[in-house]
Structure formats: C-alpha cells, structure tokens
Design a protein around this motif. Structure first.
Motif, mmCIF file in Angstrom:
data_model
loop_
_atom_site.group_PDB
_atom_site.id
_atom_site.type_symbol
_atom_site.label_atom_id
_atom_site.label_comp_id
_atom_site.label_asym_id
_atom_site.label_seq_id
_atom_site.Cartn_x
_atom_site.Cartn_y
_atom_site.Cartn_z
ATOM 1 N N TYR A 95 0.824 -1.207 0.000
ATOM 2 C CA TYR A 95 0.000 0.000 0.000
ATOM 3 C C TYR A 95 0.862 1.262 0.000
ATOM 4 C CZ TYR A 95 -3.472 3.452 1.139
ATOM 5 O OH TYR A 95 -4.274 4.559 1.111
ATOM 6 N N PHE A 96 2.041 1.190 0.580
ATOM 7 C CA PHE A 96 2.909 2.370 0.651
ATOM 8 C C PHE A 96 3.432 2.808 -0.709
ATOM 9 C CE2 PHE A 96 3.565 0.938 5.194
ATOM 10 C CZ PHE A 96 2.690 1.880 5.701
ATOM 11 N N THR B 242 1.679 3.763 -2.963
ATOM 12 C CA THR B 242 0.805 4.861 -3.398
ATOM 13 C C THR B 242 1.433 6.232 -3.170
ATOM 14 O OG1 THR B 242 -0.396 4.963 -1.282
ATOM 15 C CG2 THR B 242 -1.295 3.505 -2.993
ATOM 16 N N ASN C 267 -0.292 8.532 5.094
ATOM 17 C CA ASN C 267 0.354 7.309 4.611
ATOM 18 C C ASN C 267 1.867 7.395 4.771
ATOM 19 O OD1 ASN C 267 -2.057 6.088 3.919
ATOM 20 N ND2 ASN C 267 -1.982 6.798 1.811
ATOM 21 N N GLU D 89 2.551 6.910 8.415
ATOM 22 C CA GLU D 89 2.364 5.522 8.833
ATOM 23 C C GLU D 89 3.555 4.664 8.395
ATOM 24 O OE1 GLU D 89 -0.916 1.946 8.970
ATOM 25 O OE2 GLU D 89 -1.181 3.528 7.475
#
Length: 159
Positions: free
Chosen positions: A37-38, A40, A77, A80
């Motif tokens: 997901y990172f 993105t 993001n 995180e």
C-alpha cells in the motif's frame, strides 16, 4: 554500540543498504514491496535509527488534492510508513506491535515536498500502549501535520 544492544533485522538491512549509492532508494522499495500500500505515496527513507525515522515524498499530481497541495491522506500514509519503519528498527526482540489508532492535526497547507518524522520514547518499549509522535514538514520546515500513532505492544508467545 554496547554489546547487549539488539539490532533488529530491519535496522541491520538499513545499515547495509544505506552505506551504498542508491541504497536508501532500494531499501525504500523493499519496504514498499513488503507493505504494498505504501507504493501509493512512493516515499523514500532518508534516515533510520532506533526510535527515529525520517522519510520524504515528492509533491506530484498523484498525491495532490483539488487545490494543488499534498493531500492529507497521502501525508498520513507517509507518516504511517515512517512509524512502521521506526517501530521495526527499534522493537526489542521479545515484543511485537500492531497499530491501534492515529490522531492528527492539520496545521498548515502542504504545498511542497513533505518530510515525515516518526519518533518513539525508548522508555515506552513495554507491553501496553505506545505513542509514536509523528510530524510532517514542508520544504521550508513548517509543520503541516502533527499527531500520534498509538501502537499496542505485546509479548511474543514462547515457542
């Protein structure tokens, strides 16, 4: 470094990669491979040491909102990812972590590349809640977002 200091596998990998040209870029891609997901936000790890991580994202169309600033969710993001790298580079061998929540405050428009920092008080590494302090800054050093990511820390089960 004292003999009894545990170097996590992630910190060991960072130390190996970052010593070479392009190593920080490759390490960042490895993190994105492990947590897809990172990808993105396409963040790059700039600095990683126990209880501290500093990453950056470029201001580009893919992370902008309708007013042309970096979208706050893209910044979250980034932070995180910074928290995860920081936790993995720091956690004592007998513990494990999982995110429990995130609280953020938007403090300014994010009109440039963004640097995200995650910091942990080393004395908090024990079972229970742990607060990771997160901060995002623009290229002028202005804080654009600040907050806390709460982790749940528990003992690893015995084998």
């Amino acid at each position: 470094m004292p003999e009894n200091t545990y170097i996590t596998p992630v910190l060991k990998l960072w130390n190996q990669f970052s010593a070479y040209p392009g190593g920080k870029y490759l390490f960042s891609k490895f993190v994105q491979y492990k947590a897809p997901y990172f990808k993105t936000v396409n963040a790059q790890v700039l600095e990683l040491k126990p209880n501290y991580a500093r990453l950056t994202i470029k201001k580009r169309k893919a992370v902008q909102n309708h007013i042309g600033t970096v979208h706050v969710i893209a910044i979250c993001n980034l932070l995180e990812m910074a928290m995860g790298a920081c936790a993995e580079a720091s956690i004592p061998k007998h513990l494990r972590w999982i995110p429990k929540g995130m609280s953020v405050e938007y403090t300014a428009k994010a009109g440039s590349d963004i640097t995200g920092i995650a910091q942990i008080n080393p004395e908090q590494w024990r079972a229970g809640d742990l607060d990771v302090v997160i901060t995002a800054l623009d290229d002028q050093g202005v804080v654009v977002l600040k907050g806390v990511i709460k982790l749940w820390i528990s003992e690893k089960k015995s084998a």
